[in-house]
Scaffold this active site. Structure first.
Site, PDB file in Angstrom:
ATOM      1  N   GLY A  57       0.790  -1.239   0.000  1.00 32.32           N
ATOM      2  CA  GLY A  57       0.000   0.000   0.000  1.00 32.32           C
ATOM      3  C   GLY A  57       0.814   1.278   0.000  1.00 32.32           C
ATOM      4  CG  ASP A  58       3.272   4.515   1.797  1.00 30.26           C
ATOM      5  OD1 ASP A  58       3.575   5.061   0.716  1.00 30.26           O
ATOM      6  OD2 ASP A  58       3.433   5.075   2.894  1.00 30.26           O
ATOM      7  CB  ILE A  59       6.066  -0.199  -2.212  1.00 30.43           C
ATOM      8  CG1 ILE A  59       5.131  -1.356  -1.846  1.00 30.43           C
ATOM      9  CG2 ILE A  59       7.501  -0.718  -2.332  1.00 30.43           C
ATOM     10  CD1 ILE A  59       5.164  -2.479  -2.858  1.00 30.43           C
ATOM     11  CG  ASN A  91       7.355   3.193   4.106  1.00 34.03           C
ATOM     12  OD1 ASN A  91       7.727   3.861   5.073  1.00 34.03           O
ATOM     13  ND2 ASN A  91       6.214   3.407   3.483  1.00 34.03           N
ATOM     14  NE  ARG A 129       1.109   8.660   2.955  1.00 31.70           N
ATOM     15  CZ  ARG A 129       1.016   7.661   3.817  1.00 31.70           C
ATOM     16  NH1 ARG A 129       0.223   7.766   4.870  1.00 31.70           N
ATOM     17  NH2 ARG A 129       1.688   6.562   3.646  1.00 31.70           N
TER      18      ARG A 129
END
Lengths: 188, 331
Positions: free
Chosen positions: A103-105, A109, B243
């Protein structure tokens, strides 16, 4: 226990109404804990979870004293960079083989520690077997390469190489999906 | 230097005249005329006809407002893209004709970058912001990194304004529907759950739109659905902006685009900025919406940095992406 741990606390956001905020914090904490635990059983390097507090939105996990891939990627020698990117692709394929969508590569991360690439921050993740979801997952990383590693955006090709090698099934379908997603966006 | 800018990417045709004062932008005039479709959405050909009808008068009026002579103008700039082909061509043709007849240089500029630069140019203290650019067609989170304006997050399907318009149009509301939806939302009391769709720093609105329409068919209160739509969609926008700020380590946030007029969105982004110790900026409404002054200002910045554009290179680009612009005017 003499171990260094980190507490990941999802803070309340004052800009969001309570109904949305409470639900997001609980569901993201839950998903993250579940996906971290499940990924680990498949041999993907992730931090070890010690405790989960759904009510307060806190996950207590292992501290990883490594480097964020975001911070080191640009300074590596090209062969090392290529190897690292291929490895990243292989890990994503491994997750996708088990229908785990991160979902947030992004390279923020991923943490490099003792030659292992650890994936963190599964809070936007879910379980999904659809090619579309896998395509979107990779698209996020492609954009991260374009915005944060613009001089090395060709490295996404290495990621896809590793991904194709490791994915069970036809990776070209997912790659095709990425192209579809790009085209669906504005001004492509 | 005095620069005249012509904006014509979508429903608005605008002509602005600016001058530079110690690196900041002083707006001398800024005239805008907006095409109103009789029904349905924007028809590119009709919008272009609208622009062609008014452009000559607008140029005349804007130069008069600015209290300058045509001979005082040093540069003509225009919106080269992105946008609707017929509209872009109309504005570009007017700009070329004006530049050739006045024998002044011409500069085509990127519309999205202009939205960011007018914030830096007109708002005191705004130097290196993350821009949340929210309009009908565009929804992007933009910041300066590695020599270019990069899009850190954007919509994967429709722009937020389009999303609101589509919802409103089905209910018979007039374009633009955003302000009407904002009015209803203020009377909403009950939150009805809607999909909250964030992928990395990107967002998608189509699921939310479908769900909101389904609520209406099921007879939910309009005020509650409008309220829930705004709360959900704007929280998504604010979250991806936050973000991007965290990712780029920037300490300023700037709003731009027509939807930046929405008070609830402003409040949310302002709250987010305050909570993370960042500065919040929003330019005045007449430069938030599509306008000629921002085009003039970016034209000036580009020209001043040494860039030149030949007439034969001034062809429009409907898919002129933000990150295609080489930023020569920032260190």
């Amino acid at each position: 226990m003499g171990r260094t741990v980190v507490q990941k606390r999802r803070v309340k956001k004052a800009y969001r109404i309570k109904e949305i905020d409470t639900q997001l914090i609980a569901s993201r904490t839950r998903e993250e804990a579940k996906l971290l635990a499940e990924s680990r059983t498949y041999g993907v390097s992730v931090p070890l979870i010690y405790d989960v507090d759904l009510f307060q939105g806190i996950i207590t996990m292992e501290y990883l004293a490594g480097d964020r891939v975001k911070d080191i990627l640009n300074s590596l020698e090209e062969p090392q960079r290529k190897k690292l990117c291929q490895k990243i692709g292989e890990i994503i394929a491994h997750l996708h083989n088990h229908d785990i969508i991160h979902g947030d590569i992004t390279t923020s991360n991923m943490i490099l520690l003792h030659d292992h690439i650890y994936f963190i921050d599964f809070g936007l993740g879910c379980k999904n077997s659809e090619m579309e979801a896998k395509g979107v997952d990779l698209h996020v990383l492609m954009e991260a390469f374009e915005s944060t590693h613009s001089k090395y955006s060709h490295c996404f090709e290495y990621v896809l190489k590793g991904y194709t090698k490791q994915l069970q099934g036809d990776a070209s379908v997912v790659v095709k999906k990425i192209e579809d997603i790009v085209r669906r966006g504005r001004y492509r | 230097m005095i620069c005249l800018g012509i904006e014509g990417t979508a429903h608005s045709i605008g002509v602005g005249v600016i001058t530079d004062v110690q690196g900041k932008c002083r707006i001398l005039s800024n005239r805008i005329k907006t095409y109103q479709p009789e029904k349905g959405g924007i028809h590119p050909r009709e919008a272009a006809n609208h622009h062609a009808t008014y452009i000559a008068d607008l140029i005349q009026e804007s130069v008069q407002d600015a209290d300058v002579d045509f001979t005082d103008i040093d540069l003509i700039s225009f919106s080269q893209g992105p946008g609707l082909g017929p509209c872009l061509r109309t504005a570009a043709t007017a700009a070329r004709a004006l530049a050739l007849s006045l024998e002044k240089p011409l500069m085509g500029v990127n519309h999205c970058v202009a939205h960011l630069e007018i914030g830096r140019g007109t708002v005191e203290g705004c130097t290196d912001p993350v821009l949340l650019y929210v309009s009908g067609a565009n929804t992007q989170v933009i910041g300066f990194a590695e020599g270019k304006y990069r899009v850190f997050g954007e919509t994967l399907d429709v722009g937020i304004g389009n999303c609101l318009d589509k919802f409103g149009r089905a209910l018979g509301l007039e374009f633009p529907c955003g302000p009407k939806i904002e009015g209803f939302a203020q009377k909403g009391t009950n939150y009805v759950p809607l999909p909250y769709s964030i992928k990395g720093m990107d967002i998608a609105f189509s699921g939310l739109l479908t769900a909101a329409e389904t609520y209406m068919q099921k007879g939910k209160r309009l005020e509650d659905v409008c309220y829930s739509m705004q709360e959900t969609a704007f929280a998504m926008l604010t979250e991806v902006t936050e973000r991007a700020m965290a990712h780029t380590e920037k300490k300023e946030v700037l709003l731009g685009g027509g939807v930046a007029s929405n008070k609830r969105l402003r409040d949310m982004v302002q709250t987010m900025a305050k909570d993370r110790g960042a500065k919040f900026f929003v330019p005045s409404r007449d430069v938030c919406i599509d306008n000629g002054a921002m085009i003039a200002w970016l034209g000036f910045l580009m020209y001043h940095s040494g860039l030149r554009m030949r007439i034969e290179d001034s062809i429009i680009n409907q898919r002129f992406r933000t990150d295609m612009v080489e930023v020569t005017w920032r260190g």
